[in-house]
Design an enzyme around this catalytic site. Sequence first.
Site, PDB file in Angstrom:
ATOM      1  N   LYS A  49       0.973  -1.269   0.062  1.00 55.45           N
ATOM      2  CA  LYS A  49      -0.045   0.124  -0.136  1.00 55.45           C
ATOM      3  C   LYS A  49       0.931   1.370   0.048  1.00 55.45           C
ATOM      4  O   LYS A  49       1.632   1.582   1.114  1.00 55.45           O
ATOM      5  CB  LYS A  49      -0.836  -0.158   1.225  1.00 55.45           C
ATOM      6  N   HIS A 103     -10.526  -6.976  -4.309  1.00 56.63           N
ATOM      7  CA  HIS A 103      -9.961  -6.022  -3.549  1.00 56.63           C
ATOM      8  C   HIS A 103     -10.432  -6.441  -1.948  1.00 56.63           C
ATOM      9  O   HIS A 103     -11.376  -7.273  -1.830  1.00 56.63           O
ATOM     10  CB  HIS A 103     -10.846  -4.704  -3.886  1.00 56.63           C
TER      11      HIS A 103
HETATM   12  O1  GKR Z   1      -7.414  -0.687   4.340  1.00 57.66           O
HETATM   13  O2  GKR Z   1      -6.182   1.298   4.052  1.00 57.66           O
HETATM   14  C1  GKR Z   1      -6.632   0.406   3.688  1.00 57.66           C
HETATM   15  C2  GKR Z   1      -6.986   0.200   2.349  1.00 57.66           C
HETATM   16  O3  GKR Z   1      -6.336   1.467   1.578  1.00 57.66           O
HETATM   17  C3  GKR Z   1      -8.280   0.198   1.660  1.00 57.66           C
HETATM   18  O4  GKR Z   1      -8.864   1.396   2.292  1.00 57.66           O
HETATM   19  C4  GKR Z   1      -8.460   0.290   0.089  1.00 57.66           C
HETATM   20  O5  GKR Z   1      -9.504   0.265  -0.293  1.00 57.66           O
HETATM   21  O6  GKR Z   1      -7.282  -1.996  -0.075  1.00 57.66           O
HETATM   22  C5  GKR Z   1      -7.890  -0.795  -0.454  1.00 57.66           C
HETATM   23  C6  GKR Z   1      -7.274  -0.712  -1.817  1.00 57.66           C
HETATM   24  O7  GKR Z   1      -6.822  -1.755  -2.505  1.00 57.66           O
HETATM   25  O8  GKR Z   1      -7.276   0.448  -2.780  1.00 57.66           O
HETATM   26 MG    MG Z   2      -6.318  -0.604  -4.274  1.00 60.53          MG
END
Ligand code: GKR
Ligand code: MG
Length: 412
Positions: free
Chosen positions: A182, A309
């Site tokens: 991420k 996702h």
């Molecule tokens: O859990 O912070 C998180 C992710 O950034 C999530 O909110 C996203 O929706 O995992 C997700 C993504 O692939 O964009």
């Molecule tokens: Mg994503």
Amino acid sequence: MIIRQILVTPVAFRDPPLLNAAGVHEPWALRTIVEVVTDEGLTGLGETYGDVRHLGKVRECAQALIGLDVRATNTMYARISTIVGDSSTGVTTKEKSIDRVLSPFEVACLDIRGKAAGVPIVDLLGGQVRDAVPYSAYLFYKWAGHPNQEPDRFGTALDESGIVEQASLLIKQYGFRSIKLKGGVFPPDQEVAATKALHAAFPELPLRLDPNAAWTVETSIRVGRELDGILQYLEDPTPGIPGMAEVAAAVPMPLATNMCVVTHEHLPPAIASRAIGVLLLDHHYWGGLVRSSHVATLCDTFGLAMSMHSNSHLGISLAAMTHLAAATPNLTFACDTHTPWQDGQDVIQPGALRFVDGAVPVPTGPGLGVELDRDALAHMNEQYEKCGILARDDTSYMQRFDPAFSARRSRW
Ligand code: GKR
Ligand code: MG
């Protein structure tokens, strides 16, 4: 198989301080658990988002489904559509709002139909094409712990070495064979360095990077070119279908999304402009498992590859995701899951779901193949009542510690 009762229970579970482009995860993540009960006494389970506005809609719609047959999905859709109307649940389109509300009921009804027929849900979705569903190690930059709380067991990850250490921990515990980082947290060059460090440490594992649209088109093209040969795909580098299309035409790897294509009306322009090569399926917002399989068929027709996702979730969702992925032939990339971050907390009884070499064997019991742990549900509901959080808000939480923080996209 008539629906006699629907129970809707909001829950909260501890969540580590995971950083992303929107800010940082709060100490509690919210979900809503749905239990559908039939006249014959069969119960089905569903899981969805916990934000209070969505919870309100789920509660309202639950009442409207009483008396329907569990197989009447089209009537459920129509009734939910009338209730959701044009009112906003905090998401973009009416269609997406309906799909989000329908999803937990649809999953719970499939759970019941599987139980009634004595077969796992995967058999109701066309049968399994894989015995176990591979998931990826989903890495996050993170603080050691929430401010003013004890550090959690995952440790700090604020640079390359922290990220490589986190990958080692998750891979050792779960056996993951793909990695997703991420991004969108630090300036892109730092995230490029972390991606290269992961590639050096785990050269045989496919890698993805997802900055949640934090970059401009120019930055995305630069990063994409720099990570040639390293990334399996680049996920949502920049906002919007036109921007993604520009990047896609200029970088060597496919672009993936769970941001610019999240409802049916986004598919034609994204396909026409070749904005994406990979769609991340998510039954929580594509209207449940059957409607998600239809999306997968569309993707197959138009040559889009598929992954899955995730958001912070519990075991009912993991079971549903696993049945769906196991029944979707063209979902060939490892799926995302936040499961490691929930660190054993769950509303289902242990044993039905496990990771073997980074993959979850498809549960073999009827329906979803998982059972509710009533004590855990009651405990997590108490946590919900006490935690004081009503909707996920990573940005405001981050601003408590860094008042200058902005979740502006594109930031770099
Ligand atoms: O859990 O912070 C998180 C992710 O950034 C999530 O909110 C996203 O929706 O995992 C997700 C993504 O692939 O964009
Ligand atoms: Mg994503």
